[in-house]
Design an enzyme around this catalytic site. Sequence first.
Site, PDB file in Angstrom:
ATOM      1  N   LYS A  51      39.223  38.217  47.223  1.00  0.00           N
ATOM      2  CA  LYS A  51      39.831  38.653  48.489  1.00  0.00           C
ATOM      3  C   LYS A  51      40.396  37.496  49.316  1.00  0.00           C
ATOM      4  O   LYS A  51      41.244  37.698  50.185  1.00  0.00           O
ATOM      5  CB  LYS A  51      38.807  39.412  49.317  1.00  0.00           C
ATOM      6  CG  LYS A  51      38.396  40.758  48.749  1.00  0.00           C
ATOM      7  CD  LYS A  51      39.459  41.807  48.987  1.00  0.00           C
ATOM      8  CE  LYS A  51      38.956  43.207  48.666  1.00  0.00           C
ATOM      9  NZ  LYS A  51      39.963  44.250  48.960  1.00  0.00           N
ATOM     10  N   SER A 300      35.801  40.236  39.617  1.00  0.00           N
ATOM     11  CA  SER A 300      36.387  40.126  40.956  1.00  0.00           C
ATOM     12  C   SER A 300      35.486  39.518  42.014  1.00  0.00           C
ATOM     13  O   SER A 300      35.985  39.039  43.036  1.00  0.00           O
ATOM     14  CB  SER A 300      36.856  41.512  41.430  1.00  0.00           C
ATOM     15  OG  SER A 300      35.784  42.432  41.427  1.00  0.00           O
TER      16      SER A 300
END
Length: 319
Positions: A51, A300
Amino acid sequence: MQLVTIDDIRAAADRIRPVAVRTPLLQAPWADPERPLWIKPENLQPIGAFKIRGAFNALAKLDEPVRARGVVAYSSGNHAQAVAYAARAYGIPAHIVMPEDTPAVKIEATRAYGAEVVLCEVGKREVVADELVEKTGGVLVPPFDHPDVIAGQGTAGLEISHDLPEVEIVVMPVSGGGLASGIGTAIKALCPNARVYGVEPELAADAQESLQAGHRVSWSVEDRNRTIADGLRSQPSELTFAHLQHVLDGLVTVTEDEIREAVRVLAHKSHLVVEPSGAVSVAAYLKGAIPAGTTVAVVSGGNINPEMFQEILSAGAPA
């Protein structure tokens, strides 16, 4: 609707280069030799998740007087930390709305980066964030529903295409869809023969149902919150859904037990600490749910509560 382009992603790469880690591709020696696997470990980013790419790109593109007013974000954890980290780098205030059921490790990390965390009822984070924008005058930085965020996430795809141009399969988690939208755009532009697959938990498979139906299908918050993969409980926006329709060759699902097994495999065999949301791409590989070929699995994030990590590992080493 205008989709993000490879030029947008290349420009984002230039903006985030000083702050985001260019994560390597790690070959998995334990993988099936006939299905070679490379891991893209975004859990090695400064905030423990991909992110940071989208958050920094979004803040970098703001005009300085606008950015100086501060930012507001809503997130179950990793986007929260990314915006808080980026805001601290720019020396601006950040107000982050997080659901009350967010793992404590993510709440504490967000506060540690200097953000003011506002906890809210489950399912109310967007409403509370809008109220904070009105109150503070800050700029809303959404977790996925913005072209600058999507372009930032797509920089991971640029790196994959450079490091393994012969890649045949790229697989990654899907929640709100920003990561898959960005990486998929980059891979389709630079590795046109590669196929791109998304992965969701069976208990939060709204995107798969939506793609099958040809339009967005909404699942209740209660249904989506059943999965252990707390970072995969969002639903695609109109913008990200349009990207997913354009770039995904398929979207598969994995069970809760398959997610846990992938966390164990990554810990024991690749020596990586990975949260359940980050492990679903490897879970899909282990399940054999994606076609054979030289594969990159995007891991991720790695922001997992220690208690949960201990509980998952206590089931024993993988076979």
